[in-house]
Scaffold this motif. Sequence first.
Motif, PDB file in Angstrom:
ATOM      1  N   ARG A  38      78.949  -3.042  53.606  1.00 25.87           N
ATOM      2  CA  ARG A  38      77.742  -2.334  53.157  1.00 25.87           C
ATOM      3  C   ARG A  38      76.553  -3.273  53.048  1.00 25.87           C
ATOM      4  N   LEU A  39      76.766  -4.480  52.525  1.00 22.86           N
ATOM      5  CA  LEU A  39      75.668  -5.439  52.383  1.00 22.86           C
ATOM      6  C   LEU A  39      75.098  -5.838  53.747  1.00 22.86           C
ATOM      7  N   ILE A  40      75.976  -6.087  54.696  1.00 23.17           N
ATOM      8  CA  ILE A  40      75.524  -6.423  56.051  1.00 23.17           C
ATOM      9  C   ILE A  40      74.804  -5.227  56.663  1.00 23.17           C
ATOM     10  N   ASN A  41      75.353  -4.034  56.472  1.00 23.03           N
ATOM     11  CA  ASN A  41      74.724  -2.842  57.021  1.00 23.03           C
ATOM     12  C   ASN A  41      73.359  -2.580  56.389  1.00 23.03           C
ATOM     13  N   ASN A  42      73.194  -2.925  55.106  1.00 20.90           N
ATOM     14  CA  ASN A  42      71.882  -2.775  54.463  1.00 20.90           C
ATOM     15  C   ASN A  42      70.847  -3.676  55.133  1.00 20.90           C
ATOM     16  N   ILE A  43      71.234  -4.911  55.411  1.00 17.99           N
ATOM     17  CA  ILE A  43      70.327  -5.833  56.109  1.00 17.99           C
ATOM     18  C   ILE A  43      69.989  -5.254  57.484  1.00 17.99           C
ATOM     19  N   GLU A  44      70.998  -4.753  58.155  1.00 14.18           N
ATOM     20  CA  GLU A  44      70.783  -4.210  59.497  1.00 14.18           C
ATOM     21  C   GLU A  44      69.868  -2.989  59.483  1.00 14.18           C
ATOM     22  N   THR A  45      69.996  -2.159  58.472  1.00 12.86           N
ATOM     23  CA  THR A  45      69.138  -0.976  58.379  1.00 12.86           C
ATOM     24  C   THR A  45      67.678  -1.381  58.219  1.00 12.86           C
ATOM     25  N   VAL A  46      67.408  -2.334  57.325  1.00 10.40           N
ATOM     26  CA  VAL A  46      66.031  -2.814  57.149  1.00 10.40           C
ATOM     27  C   VAL A  46      65.530  -3.415  58.459  1.00 10.40           C
ATOM     28  N   TYR A  47      66.363  -4.198  59.088  1.00  8.10           N
ATOM     29  CA  TYR A  47      66.008  -4.818  60.372  1.00  8.10           C
ATOM     30  C   TYR A  47      65.679  -3.749  61.424  1.00  8.10           C
ATOM     31  N   VAL A  88      65.026 -11.297  52.210  1.00  7.82           N
ATOM     32  CA  VAL A  88      65.502 -12.502  51.517  1.00  7.82           C
ATOM     33  C   VAL A  88      66.433 -12.101  50.370  1.00  7.82           C
ATOM     34  N   ASP A  89      66.049 -11.084  49.616  1.00  6.79           N
ATOM     35  CA  ASP A  89      66.907 -10.613  48.514  1.00  6.79           C
ATOM     36  C   ASP A  89      68.247 -10.108  49.033  1.00  6.79           C
ATOM     37  N   ALA A  90      68.228  -9.418  50.164  1.00  4.32           N
ATOM     38  CA  ALA A  90      69.469  -8.894  50.742  1.00  4.32           C
ATOM     39  C   ALA A  90      70.382 -10.021  51.213  1.00  4.32           C
ATOM     40  N   VAL A  91      69.807 -11.042  51.821  1.00  8.86           N
ATOM     41  CA  VAL A  91      70.607 -12.193  52.253  1.00  8.86           C
ATOM     42  C   VAL A  91      71.160 -12.933  51.030  1.00  8.86           C
ATOM     43  N   SER A  92      70.365 -13.067  49.988  1.00  2.83           N
ATOM     44  CA  SER A  92      70.820 -13.719  48.749  1.00  2.83           C
ATOM     45  C   SER A  92      71.952 -12.934  48.102  1.00  2.83           C
ATOM     46  N   PHE A 137      81.836 -20.913  56.410  1.00  2.51           N
ATOM     47  CA  PHE A 137      80.992 -19.720  56.390  1.00  2.51           C
ATOM     48  C   PHE A 137      79.909 -19.852  55.318  1.00  2.51           C
ATOM     49  N   THR A 138      80.298 -20.283  54.143  1.00  5.53           N
ATOM     50  CA  THR A 138      79.344 -20.456  53.035  1.00  5.53           C
ATOM     51  C   THR A 138      78.263 -21.457  53.411  1.00  5.53           C
ATOM     52  N   ASP A 139      78.650 -22.566  54.027  1.00  6.35           N
ATOM     53  CA  ASP A 139      77.674 -23.574  54.470  1.00  6.35           C
ATOM     54  C   ASP A 139      76.708 -22.976  55.489  1.00  6.35           C
ATOM     55  N   LYS A 140      77.223 -22.174  56.406  1.00  6.85           N
ATOM     56  CA  LYS A 140      76.384 -21.562  57.438  1.00  6.85           C
ATOM     57  C   LYS A 140      75.386 -20.576  56.819  1.00  6.85           C
ATOM     58  N   ILE A 141      75.848 -19.769  55.876  1.00  4.35           N
ATOM     59  CA  ILE A 141      74.947 -18.814  55.227  1.00  4.35           C
ATOM     60  C   ILE A 141      73.867 -19.556  54.446  1.00  4.35           C
ATOM     61  N   LEU A 142      74.242 -20.606  53.750  1.00  3.96           N
ATOM     62  CA  LEU A 142      73.256 -21.392  53.003  1.00  3.96           C
ATOM     63  C   LEU A 142      72.237 -22.013  53.959  1.00  3.96           C
ATOM     64  N   GLU A 143      72.706 -22.547  55.069  1.00  7.40           N
ATOM     65  CA  GLU A 143      71.815 -23.131  56.075  1.00  7.40           C
ATOM     66  C   GLU A 143      70.838 -22.078  56.610  1.00  7.40           C
TER      67      GLU A 143
END
Length: 145
Positions: free
Chosen positions: A25-34, A49-53, A88-94
């Motif tokens: 759902r979180l990924i889909n929310n980002i995709e919907t805004v996109y 930014v809030d959605a990625v956070s 994965f966590t390192d990649k998301i932070l980057e």
Amino acid sequence: MVTQWDSKYETNISEIDSQHKKLFRLINNIETVYDENKEHLSGKSKILVDAVSELEDYTLSHFLIEERVMELNQYPELEAHKKQHDRFTDKILELKNRLTSGNLLSNDAELNQFFGDLLKFLRAWLTNHILQEDMDYKPYIKFNI
């Protein structure tokens, strides 16, 4: 292309499956805004930014719970699984740092490319990780936390 939850992603561990559904759902929310704002993403920069956070925070808590379940059940590949989570966590932070530094948030063309790439990465990682790595620990789980 919104990624839909499917029974093939079920680990039959209710807490883990519930968390995986929320990650979808979180990924889909980002995709919907996109998808709805491709031409003017800079106007939605705070929401993005809030959605990625939120995705980053929720993923961290999910990984801790998932790792605890594996630990309690003495999953023999726990350390290797943790390393995948760490990568994965390192990649998301980057990616989040790239998003919030410099002038990316004010450049619609670059934001469009960034979020297109981000969503492609997130969809592939989540579905592949669940279907391959998470299914490997499924037979070892005798009890949940």
